[in-house]
Design an enzyme around this catalytic site. Structure first.
Site, PDB file in Angstrom:
ATOM      1  N   ALA A  70       0.524  -0.201  -5.311  1.00  0.00           N
ATOM      2  CA  ALA A  70      -0.166   0.451  -6.425  1.00  0.00           C
ATOM      3  C   ALA A  70      -0.941   1.485  -6.082  1.00  0.00           C
ATOM      4  O   ALA A  70      -1.597   1.474  -4.825  1.00  0.00           O
ATOM      5  CB  ALA A  70      -0.562  -0.892  -7.147  1.00  0.00           C
ATOM      6  N   GLY A  73       2.439  -3.604  -4.264  1.00  0.00           N
ATOM      7  CA  GLY A  73       3.127  -3.382  -5.346  1.00  0.00           C
ATOM      8  C   GLY A  73       4.557  -2.931  -5.009  1.00  0.00           C
ATOM      9  O   GLY A  73       5.385  -3.408  -5.840  1.00  0.00           O
ATOM     10  N   GLU A 104       6.515  -5.888  -3.994  1.00  0.00           N
ATOM     11  CA  GLU A 104       6.439  -6.868  -4.942  1.00  0.00           C
ATOM     12  C   GLU A 104       7.612  -6.641  -5.823  1.00  0.00           C
ATOM     13  O   GLU A 104       8.347  -7.031  -6.497  1.00  0.00           O
ATOM     14  CB  GLU A 104       5.161  -7.081  -5.709  1.00  0.00           C
ATOM     15  CG  GLU A 104       4.274  -7.927  -4.743  1.00  0.00           C
ATOM     16  CD  GLU A 104       2.530  -8.039  -5.395  1.00  0.00           C
ATOM     17  OE1 GLU A 104       2.382  -6.762  -5.716  1.00  0.00           O
ATOM     18  OE2 GLU A 104       2.167  -9.041  -5.617  1.00  0.00           O
ATOM     19  N   GLU A 163      -2.814  -5.773   0.801  1.00  0.00           N
ATOM     20  CA  GLU A 163      -3.796  -5.779  -0.447  1.00  0.00           C
ATOM     21  C   GLU A 163      -5.306  -6.296   0.288  1.00  0.00           C
ATOM     22  O   GLU A 163      -6.265  -5.980   0.040  1.00  0.00           O
ATOM     23  CB  GLU A 163      -3.642  -6.695  -1.387  1.00  0.00           C
ATOM     24  CG  GLU A 163      -2.442  -6.059  -2.476  1.00  0.00           C
ATOM     25  CD  GLU A 163      -1.011  -6.497  -2.008  1.00  0.00           C
ATOM     26  OE1 GLU A 163      -0.859  -7.118  -0.902  1.00  0.00           O
ATOM     27  OE2 GLU A 163      -0.049  -6.252  -2.748  1.00  0.00           O
TER      28      GLU A 163
HETATM   29  N1  DAK Z   1      -2.445   4.504  -3.587  1.00  0.00           N
HETATM   30  C1  DAK Z   1      -2.837   5.884  -3.843  1.00  0.00           C
HETATM   31  N2  DAK Z   1      -2.669   6.824  -3.057  1.00  0.00           N
HETATM   32  C2  DAK Z   1      -1.732   6.606  -1.761  1.00  0.00           C
HETATM   33  C3  DAK Z   1      -1.548   5.320  -1.662  1.00  0.00           C
HETATM   34  C4  DAK Z   1      -1.569   4.034  -2.547  1.00  0.00           C
HETATM   35  N3  DAK Z   1      -1.221   2.964  -2.404  1.00  0.00           N
HETATM   36  N4  DAK Z   1      -0.586   5.259  -0.481  1.00  0.00           N
HETATM   37  C5  DAK Z   1      -0.617   6.465  -0.210  1.00  0.00           C
HETATM   38  N5  DAK Z   1      -1.442   7.324  -0.801  1.00  0.00           N
HETATM   39  C6  DAK Z   1      -1.426   8.709  -0.563  1.00  0.00           C
HETATM   40  C7  DAK Z   1      -2.522   8.881   0.221  1.00  0.00           C
HETATM   41  O1  DAK Z   1      -3.727   8.830  -0.097  1.00  0.00           O
HETATM   42  C8  DAK Z   1      -2.149  10.187   0.800  1.00  0.00           C
HETATM   43  O2  DAK Z   1      -2.746  11.261  -0.260  1.00  0.00           O
HETATM   44  P1  DAK Z   1      -3.402  12.501   0.098  1.00  0.00           P
HETATM   45  O3  DAK Z   1      -4.728  12.107   0.895  1.00  0.00           O
HETATM   46  O4  DAK Z   1      -2.601  13.276   0.941  1.00  0.00           O
HETATM   47  O5  DAK Z   1      -4.073  13.116  -1.151  1.00  0.00           O
HETATM   48  C9  DAK Z   1      -0.762  10.312   0.751  1.00  0.00           C
HETATM   49  O6  DAK Z   1      -0.187   9.389  -0.243  1.00  0.00           O
HETATM   50  C10 DAK Z   1       0.041   9.953   2.157  1.00  0.00           C
HETATM   51  O7  DAK Z   1      -0.675   9.153   2.653  1.00  0.00           O
HETATM   52  P2  DAK Z   1      -1.199   8.870   3.914  1.00  0.00           P
HETATM   53  O8  DAK Z   1      -1.736  10.017   4.576  1.00  0.00           O
HETATM   54  O9  DAK Z   1      -2.198   7.659   4.067  1.00  0.00           O
HETATM   55  O10 DAK Z   1       0.222   8.541   4.859  1.00  0.00           O
HETATM   56  P3  DAK Z   1       0.285   7.887   6.175  1.00  0.00           P
HETATM   57  O11 DAK Z   1       1.853   8.008   6.655  1.00  0.00           O
HETATM   58  O12 DAK Z   1      -0.666   8.225   7.163  1.00  0.00           O
HETATM   59  O13 DAK Z   1       0.405   6.113   5.870  1.00  0.00           O
HETATM   60  C11 DAK Z   1       0.625   4.383   4.696  1.00  0.00           C
HETATM   61  C12 DAK Z   1       1.039   5.636   5.173  1.00  0.00           C
HETATM   62  C13 DAK Z   1       1.362   3.900   3.726  1.00  0.00           C
HETATM   63  C14 DAK Z   1       0.505   3.265   5.705  1.00  0.00           C
HETATM   64  C15 DAK Z   1      -0.847   4.324   3.975  1.00  0.00           C
HETATM   65  O14 DAK Z   1      -0.749   5.584   2.958  1.00  0.00           O
HETATM   66  C16 DAK Z   1      -1.407   3.113   3.323  1.00  0.00           C
HETATM   67  O15 DAK Z   1      -1.921   2.467   4.118  1.00  0.00           O
HETATM   68  N6  DAK Z   1      -1.328   3.310   2.046  1.00  0.00           N
HETATM   69  C17 DAK Z   1      -1.624   2.211   1.190  1.00  0.00           C
HETATM   70  C18 DAK Z   1      -0.975   0.852   1.256  1.00  0.00           C
HETATM   71  C19 DAK Z   1      -1.660  -0.288   0.459  1.00  0.00           C
HETATM   72  O16 DAK Z   1      -2.942  -0.667   0.807  1.00  0.00           O
HETATM   73  N7  DAK Z   1      -0.805  -0.713  -0.565  1.00  0.00           N
HETATM   74  C20 DAK Z   1      -1.527  -1.884  -1.373  1.00  0.00           C
HETATM   75  C21 DAK Z   1      -2.012  -1.321  -2.569  1.00  0.00           C
HETATM   76  S1  DAK Z   1      -2.659  -2.622  -3.591  1.00  0.00           S
HETATM   77  C22 DAK Z   1      -0.291  -6.134 -10.164  1.00  0.00           C
HETATM   78  C23 DAK Z   1       0.765  -5.101  -9.777  1.00  0.00           C
HETATM   79  C24 DAK Z   1       0.721  -4.473  -8.742  1.00  0.00           C
HETATM   80  C25 DAK Z   1      -0.145  -4.700  -7.732  1.00  0.00           C
HETATM   81  C26 DAK Z   1      -1.295  -5.752  -8.238  1.00  0.00           C
HETATM   82  C27 DAK Z   1      -1.210  -6.340  -9.204  1.00  0.00           C
HETATM   83  N8  DAK Z   1      -0.033  -6.765 -11.513  1.00  0.00           N
HETATM   84  C28 DAK Z   1       1.086  -6.526 -12.378  1.00  0.00           C
HETATM   85  C29 DAK Z   1      -1.224  -7.524 -11.853  1.00  0.00           C
HETATM   86  C30 DAK Z   1      -0.220  -4.091  -6.497  1.00  0.00           C
HETATM   87  C31 DAK Z   1      -1.326  -3.843  -5.888  1.00  0.00           C
HETATM   88  C32 DAK Z   1      -1.267  -2.981  -4.587  1.00  0.00           C
HETATM   89  O17 DAK Z   1      -0.131  -2.444  -4.380  1.00  0.00           O
END
Ligand code: DAK
Length: 258
Positions: free
Chosen positions: A66, A109, A112, A132
């Protein structure tokens, strides 16, 4: 319908494909892209010409979760009040079979969403994870439940508590994924699987999907009863009559999807 963050195609007769297309953010799932995905898949679900769908992203990322930048300023009350972001159950209400074609990151997400699909075809580079906890939250769209059922408690704990990623081969080993293919061909593999399903009678496919999903929600005696009722229901279809007649006449059936 015009979409901005997804691409929608019909790559083969009977097959609808939705592609997440937000490369600048590794397909991070904000409210808009999520709404577009659900709208497009529901449109395919209503379209009698479509019999199986594929949900995919890019070779680099299915989706990195997400959108954290959107969630950063969201509070509990806004989350509780619902809206596009929180109503992911739309995906599990789809009646037609849905295949996820996954390459690269399928995190949070993204993982998921993939697990809400019916089947997964992964590229060798696919990485599944629930990170998360690293941003102070926990899975909220089924991760703690669906991943645990797929891989078991110990590994699910490690994935969600220690941010351990699962490789494509591990996903295959645990039965999370149906197939692993090179990045050059996982899309073609997903399409081939979708075409096989699209060649089947649609009402039977729908009731099989419906019955299998009960296995996760009801007790065994309730779900056996549920299965039996769906089975009886198929005896009222034109395709049951045609399928059995074609078998007896030693010819290929011509499905009406009725
Ligand atoms: N959100 C926003 N931007 C993201 C992102 C994310 N999850 N993942 C990557 N990006 C963006 C980065 O900010 C970056 O943008 P700029 O800085 O260039 O503007 C660009 O994508 C490239 O990312 P990186 O530079 O970080 O790329 P790397 O190759 O170095 O790293 C990575 C890739 C996937 C390991 C890293 O980007 C990362 O750790 N991303 C976050 C992963 C994460 O924590 N995901 C979980 C998020 S919480 C629900 C529904 C859904 C959910 C919950 C409830 N309900 C229906 C109730 C879901 C929650 C989640 O998913």
């Amino acid at each position: 319908m015009a979409y901005e963050m997804i691409l929608v195609e019909t790559p083969a007769p009977g097959v609808g494909l939705v592609r997440l297309n937000r490369p600048s953010a590794l397909n991070a799932l904000n409210s808009q892209i999520t709404r577009e995905v659900f709208d497009a898949l529901e449109a395919f679900d209503r379209d009698p010409a479509i019999k199986c769908c594929i949900l995919t992203g890019s070779d680099k990322a299915f989706a990195a979760g997400a959108d954290i930048k959107e969630m950063e300023n969201t509070d509990a009350v806004t989350m509780l009040s619902g809206g596009d972001f929180t109503d992911w159950s739309r995906l599990s209400r789809l009646r037609k079979p849905l295949i996820a074609a996954v390459s690269g990151w399928a995190l949070g997400g993204g993982c998921e969403m993939v697990m809400m699909c019916d089947m997964i075809v992964a590229s060798e580079t696919a990485k599944f994870g629930q990170p998360e906890i690293t941003i102070g939250i926990m899975p909220g769209a089924g991760g703690t439940q669906r991943l645990t059922r797929a891989v078991g408690k110990a590994l699910a704990m490690e994935v969600m508590l220690a941010n351990r990623h699962l490789t494509a081969q591990e996903a295959l080993h645990y039965g999370l994924a149906n197939k692993v293919a090179p990045v050059e061909s996982y899309q073609a593999e997903a399409l081939a699987l979708a075409q096989k399903i699209a060649a089947m009678p649609a009402v039977a496919a729908q009731l099989i999907k419906d019955s299998i999903n009960r296995a996760y929600e009801l007790s065994l005696s309730e779900s056996l009863n549920y299965e039996k009722r769906n089975f009886y229901l198929l005896f009222g279809t034109e395709d049951k009559a045609e399928g059995m007649k074609a078998f007896v006449e030693k010819r290929k059936p011509e499905w009406k999807d009725r």
